[in-house]
Design an enzyme around this catalytic site. Structure first.
Site, PDB file in Angstrom:
ATOM      1  N   GLU A   1       4.909 -11.402  -5.405  1.00 38.02           N
ATOM      2  CA  GLU A   1       3.856 -11.692  -6.385  1.00 38.02           C
ATOM      3  C   GLU A   1       4.219 -11.285  -7.818  1.00 38.02           C
ATOM      4  OE1 GLU A   1       3.915  -9.428  -4.063  1.00 38.02           O
ATOM      5  OE2 GLU A   1       2.780  -7.621  -4.537  1.00 38.02           O
TER       6      GLU A   1
ATOM      7  N   LYS B   1      -6.597 -13.444 -18.569  1.00 32.49           N
ATOM      8  CA  LYS B   1      -7.047 -14.015 -19.848  1.00 32.49           C
ATOM      9  C   LYS B   1      -6.997 -15.554 -19.862  1.00 32.49           C
ATOM     10  CE  LYS B   1      -8.445 -12.865 -23.988  1.00 32.49           C
ATOM     11  NZ  LYS B   1      -9.344 -11.737 -24.265  1.00 32.49           N
TER      12      LYS B   1
ATOM     13  N   HIS C   1       8.217  -7.662  -3.176  1.00 32.25           N
ATOM     14  CA  HIS C   1       6.946  -8.147  -3.728  1.00 32.25           C
ATOM     15  C   HIS C   1       7.119  -9.540  -4.344  1.00 32.25           C
ATOM     16  CE1 HIS C   1       4.489  -4.540  -3.249  1.00 32.25           C
ATOM     17  NE2 HIS C   1       5.640  -3.898  -3.367  1.00 32.25           N
TER      18      HIS C   1
ATOM     19  N   CYS D   1       5.348  -5.956   1.825  1.00 33.88           N
ATOM     20  CA  CYS D   1       5.648  -4.530   1.683  1.00 33.88           C
ATOM     21  C   CYS D   1       4.965  -3.702   2.782  1.00 33.88           C
ATOM     22  CB  CYS D   1       5.301  -4.049   0.273  1.00 33.88           C
ATOM     23  SG  CYS D   1       6.013  -2.440  -0.088  1.00 33.88           S
ATOM     24  N   TYR D   2       3.960  -2.902   2.445  1.00 34.77           N
ATOM     25  CA  TYR D   2       3.256  -2.161   3.494  1.00 34.77           C
ATOM     26  C   TYR D   2       2.719  -3.137   4.543  1.00 34.77           C
ATOM     27  CZ  TYR D   2      -0.140   0.739   5.906  1.00 34.77           C
ATOM     28  OH  TYR D   2      -0.836   1.405   6.881  1.00 34.77           O
TER      29      TYR D   2
ATOM     30  N   ASP E   1     -13.844 -13.082 -24.316  1.00 36.36           N
ATOM     31  CA  ASP E   1     -14.411 -12.594 -23.059  1.00 36.36           C
ATOM     32  C   ASP E   1     -15.932 -12.525 -23.081  1.00 36.36           C
ATOM     33  OD1 ASP E   1     -11.761 -12.322 -22.501  1.00 36.36           O
ATOM     34  OD2 ASP E   1     -11.701 -10.158 -22.814  1.00 36.36           O
TER      35      ASP E   1
ATOM     36  N   GLY F   1       0.854  -1.185   0.000  1.00 35.77           N
ATOM     37  CA  GLY F   1       0.000   0.000   0.000  1.00 35.77           C
ATOM     38  C   GLY F   1       0.885   1.229   0.000  1.00 35.77           C
TER      39      GLY F   1
END
Ligand code: XMP
Length: 514
Positions: free
Chosen positions: A172, A370, A170, A83-84, A228, A56
């Site tokens: 991720e 996707k 991070h 992180c935050y 989609d 954040g």
């Protein structure tokens, strides 16, 4: 018994959806909830097997900083702070957070000193993605530091006895080496989640959620035939089929046979129980496009005409309660990127809400990437050729015919493109090229065929390799495949006597020609 899911508490970081994705890649269900909207009682009711605090933008010690009830640390549930989230965990548990003398952004070498916990897969010096101005200067009591950098004394810490883990970087993002494995270790190793989340359970949950939301209301969907909107149609059909109307505008700028394929799947002969309206608007589009050569004007005309046709059709249908859209997660990130220069005015159904009367929007795919959408499509019974379809621009062949669009030129580019596709498929290359198509250049050249002079069009073949379509390089298609495509196109497609292969990367080119 615990519900076998991970709760992600969102503190406003930019990669939060990626965290959910990494957890899902472990085969474990996860949900993201905003820190301000989730109480301790709700967390208890959600009954997660693990909790992740996201990054954040704020300072954990700042006035009004996003925070969370300290009771969360008493639930006996493992927590991973990122992180935050790492700083918040440290701060709330009695550690010290300060503004870092040197901020770290981007690629950073992290020295890993403790691999018993979630960093098992780490290299001793592991490249990680950092983005922080504060840092943990002192970990809380009970924590061990497991990684540091030259500028950050606590790049990772843990208190394994309580199941608390924190990383300043991070894990991720793809740039963090082994990052996905760190998350996996937390989810499977520490939280001991079972890997039971699959697309079929996502489909089931979404179908139930749509049923509950829609009740006996009516739903309208603009179906383009792309992946989609087709997956949304299939999902809604299963949830509230008879209440759903899909309007498919055939603008006459689809690939060869594509409009009929869409009708075969979703029309009365297809497997889905829904109301399907096909509007054959090709003539109308060609009339509007006659004499227009400017790419941006063409795009605008095609986009506006779409809205007009859709509006007319929706008036015939009458009042609807919900407008469904095939928004997927990357659409949300991209539209959040702020104002960049208009390279092309992209056309999709995003502009519709202003024009059609409805109460609410439903976007059942907005959390999916996707490839997850494709997986869901398969789960819902859509044919493989549809779910694995490449991206196709909203303005269709309109941007693959350079200059004025006419019915004749559409026919030429459709036929050439179908041959190109067929040969790429036969050569087994389809899966390794991100996007490929034939375009009709606005150029006529002299040739010779059967002793006669010809003066005909040139086709350009395009094929690119890209992971995000922001940058791309031309694919190296074997020469003999290109030769075969060229021979077939000039022999089989009337009014084409030349074929080019486009070598341009993006930038400076774009994927589409206009
Ligand atoms: P460009 O040509 O901008 O294309 O390099 C990048 C990707 O976007 C697709 N594209 C569009 N998609 N509406 C869309 O939904 C549009 O107007 C549009 N224009 C380009 C293009 O096919 C490629 O995948």
């Amino acid at each position: 018994m615990s519900s076998n899911r991970i709760l992600i508490i969102d503190f406003g970081g930019q990669y939060n959806q990626l965290i959910a994705r990494r957890v899902r890649e472990c085969g474990v269900y996860s949900e993201i909830k905003g820190f301000e909207s989730v109480s301790l009682d709700e967390i208890r009711a959600f009954d997660p097997k693990g909790i992740i605090f996201t990054g954040g933008p704020q300072s954990a010690y700042g006035e009004g900083a996003p925070s969370i009830d300290d009771g969360i640390f008493e639930l006996g549930v493992p927590v991973l702070g990122i992180c935050y989230g790492a700083q918040l965990m440290a701060f709330r548990l009695g550690g010290k957070i300060e503004s870092a003398p040197t901020s770290e952004y981007g690629r950073t070498e992290v020295a890993v000193t403790g691999k018993d916990g979630i960093l098992r897969a780490a290299d001793d010096s592991n490249v990680c993605w950092m983005s922080h101005t504060d840092y943990i200067s002192e970990p809380p009591a009970g924590f061990t530091v497991t990684a540091h950098t030259d500028d950050c004394p606590v790049a990772a810490m843990e208190d394994a006895s309580r199941g608390f883990y924190a990383v300043q970087f991070h894990p991720e993002v793809n740039h963090t080496e082994h990052g996905a494995e760190f998350i996996r270790e937390f989810v499977l190793g520490v939280c001991k989640c079972d890997q039971d989340w699959k697309m079929d359970s996502f489909a089931e949950k979404q179908i139930a959620a749509v049923r509950e939301k829609v009740g006996d209301g009516r739903v309208l969907l603009a179906l383009s035939g792309g992946v989609d909107s087709s997956v949304v149609a299939a999902l809604l059909a299963k949830a509230v089929g008879p209440q759903l109307t899909c309007v498919f505008v055939d603008h006459g700028l689809m690939r060869k046979n594509e409009a009929d394929e869409v009708e075969a799947i979703f029309g009365t002969e297809g497997d889905f129980d829904l109301n399907f309206v096909r509007v054959n608007a090709a003539e109308r589009y060609y009339a509007k496009l006659a004499g227009v050569t400017d790419p941006e004007r063409k795009r605008k005309i095609i986009g506006e005409e779409f809205i007009r046709v859709f509006e007319e059709e929706s008036k015939k249908i009458g009042a609807v309660d919900f407008l469904a859209q095939g928004t997927i997660y990357p659409d949300i990130i991209e539209s959040g990127l702020g104002k960049s220069a208009v390279i092309k005015s992209h056309h999709n159904v995003g502009g519709l809400p202003d024009y059609v009367d409805f109460k609410e929007i439903i976007e059942p795919l907005r959390m999916l990437f996707k490839d997850e959408v494709r997986q869901l499509g398969r789960e819902l019974g859509l044919p493989e050729y549809l779910v694995s379809r490449q991206p196709f621009p909203g303005p269709g062949l309109g941007v693959r015919i350079i200059g004025e669009v006419t019915a004749e030129k559409v026919r030429i580019v459709q036929d050439a493109d179908a041959i190109y596709r067929e040969e790429i498929d036969k050569a087994g290359l389809a899966g390794s090229i991100s996007q490929y198509y034939a375009a009709l250049t606005n150029m006529q050249t002299v040739g010779v065929m059967g002793d006669f002079r010809t003066y005909d069009y040139a086709i350009a073949l395009r094929a690119v390799i890209t992971s995000d379509f922001m940058t791309a390089v031309a694919a190296e298609i074997p020469w003999e495949v290109l030769q075969r495509v060229m021979t077939r196109i000039v022999n089989e497609v009337d009014h084409v006597n030349r074929v080019f292969y486009d070598l341009t990367s993006k930038p400076p080119g774009t994927v589409e020609m206009e």
